[in-house]
Write a protein that holds these residues in place. Structure first.
Motif, PDB file in Angstrom:
ATOM      1  N   TYR A   3      -8.494  -4.229   8.984  1.00  0.00           N
ATOM      2  CA  TYR A   3      -9.917  -4.551   9.105  1.00  0.00           C
ATOM      3  C   TYR A   3     -10.720  -3.965   7.939  1.00  0.00           C
ATOM      4  O   TYR A   3     -11.631  -4.609   7.423  1.00  0.00           O
ATOM      5  CB  TYR A   3     -10.482  -4.061  10.441  1.00  0.00           C
ATOM      6  CG  TYR A   3     -10.140  -4.964  11.600  1.00  0.00           C
ATOM      7  CD1 TYR A   3     -10.623  -6.269  11.659  1.00  0.00           C
ATOM      8  CD2 TYR A   3      -9.340  -4.527  12.636  1.00  0.00           C
ATOM      9  CE1 TYR A   3     -10.317  -7.103  12.715  1.00  0.00           C
ATOM     10  CE2 TYR A   3      -9.025  -5.349  13.704  1.00  0.00           C
ATOM     11  CZ  TYR A   3      -9.517  -6.641  13.733  1.00  0.00           C
ATOM     12  OH  TYR A   3      -9.206  -7.473  14.780  1.00  0.00           O
ATOM     13  N   LYS A   4     -10.386  -2.760   7.504  1.00  0.00           N
ATOM     14  CA  LYS A   4     -11.073  -2.172   6.342  1.00  0.00           C
ATOM     15  C   LYS A   4     -10.884  -3.055   5.118  1.00  0.00           C
ATOM     16  O   LYS A   4     -11.820  -3.292   4.353  1.00  0.00           O
ATOM     17  CB  LYS A   4     -10.533  -0.766   6.044  1.00  0.00           C
ATOM     18  CG  LYS A   4     -11.036   0.301   6.965  1.00  0.00           C
ATOM     19  CD  LYS A   4     -10.451   1.642   6.555  1.00  0.00           C
ATOM     20  CE  LYS A   4     -10.613   2.685   7.629  1.00  0.00           C
ATOM     21  NZ  LYS A   4      -9.927   3.932   7.318  1.00  0.00           N
ATOM     22  N   GLN A  57      -6.652  -0.922  11.920  1.00  0.00           N
ATOM     23  CA  GLN A  57      -7.845  -0.348  11.302  1.00  0.00           C
ATOM     24  C   GLN A  57      -7.805  -0.538   9.786  1.00  0.00           C
ATOM     25  O   GLN A  57      -8.817  -0.870   9.163  1.00  0.00           O
ATOM     26  CB  GLN A  57      -7.979   1.159  11.620  1.00  0.00           C
ATOM     27  CG  GLN A  57      -8.226   1.464  13.066  1.00  0.00           C
ATOM     28  CD  GLN A  57      -6.938   1.712  13.841  1.00  0.00           C
ATOM     29  OE1 GLN A  57      -5.852   1.453  13.362  1.00  0.00           O
ATOM     30  NE2 GLN A  57      -7.072   2.194  15.062  1.00  0.00           N
ATOM     31  N   SER A  58      -6.630  -0.312   9.209  1.00  0.00           N
ATOM     32  CA  SER A  58      -6.485  -0.505   7.757  1.00  0.00           C
ATOM     33  C   SER A  58      -6.732  -1.958   7.374  1.00  0.00           C
ATOM     34  O   SER A  58      -7.439  -2.245   6.399  1.00  0.00           O
ATOM     35  CB  SER A  58      -5.088  -0.099   7.298  1.00  0.00           C
ATOM     36  OG  SER A  58      -4.876   1.263   7.516  1.00  0.00           O
ATOM     37  N   SER A  75      -1.556  -0.354  10.330  1.00  0.00           N
ATOM     38  CA  SER A  75      -2.513  -0.207  11.423  1.00  0.00           C
ATOM     39  C   SER A  75      -3.601  -1.279  11.312  1.00  0.00           C
ATOM     40  O   SER A  75      -3.969  -1.679  10.205  1.00  0.00           O
ATOM     41  CB  SER A  75      -3.151   1.180  11.405  1.00  0.00           C
ATOM     42  OG  SER A  75      -4.036   1.300  10.316  1.00  0.00           O
TER      43      SER A  75
END
Length: 132
Positions: A48-49, A45-46, A43
């Motif tokens: 970017y984290k 989001q992962s 994902s």
């Protein structure tokens, strides 16, 4: 199962080395977050984290913004259009310079003032005439 009745997929756990490798690929500029998401089935989001956590360049206080392909294409098209317009403008300026030089030469060589003076009487060509 959860209360809504949906099944949750298995949670993926990634090693520290894998996360660092993904961040390095992103930082190298060879792949965008979107490409890494598709290639590795992770994902965004992962990703970017991980970028915020492990990147040397991107810190939490700095927002990472990436252009999608369509936005990059639009920017490239606009830059090409700007170049075309600048070239057309340059050609028009050359035409203006040429015509001004011709007016100047006509005045010098033939003593003809092509530019209209404010005190020159208007021609009568546009007036209506009386019929006899």
């Amino acid at each position: 199962m959860i209360k809504s009745g949906k099944r949750l997929g298995p949670r993926k756990i990634y090693s520290e080395d894998f996360k660092l490798r993904i961040v390095k690929l992103y930082e190298s500029g060879k792949h965008s977050v979107y490409e890494l998401e598709k290639i590795y089935d992770i994902s965004n989001q992962s990703i970017y984290k991980w970028i915020y956590k492990y990147s040397k360049y991107n810190k939490k206080s700095v927002k990472v913004v990436e252009f999608k392909d369509s936005q990059m294409n639009k920017i490239n098209e606009m830059q090409a259009r700007i170049s075309e317009l600048e070239q057309a403008l340059g050609q028009k300026q050359m035409n203006i310079d040429y015509l001004e030089k011709m007016i100047e030469l006509a005045k010098q060589e033939y003593n003809i003032d092509i530019k209209k003076n404010s005190n020159t009487p208007h021609s009568g060509g546009s007036k209506t005439t009386k019929k006899n």
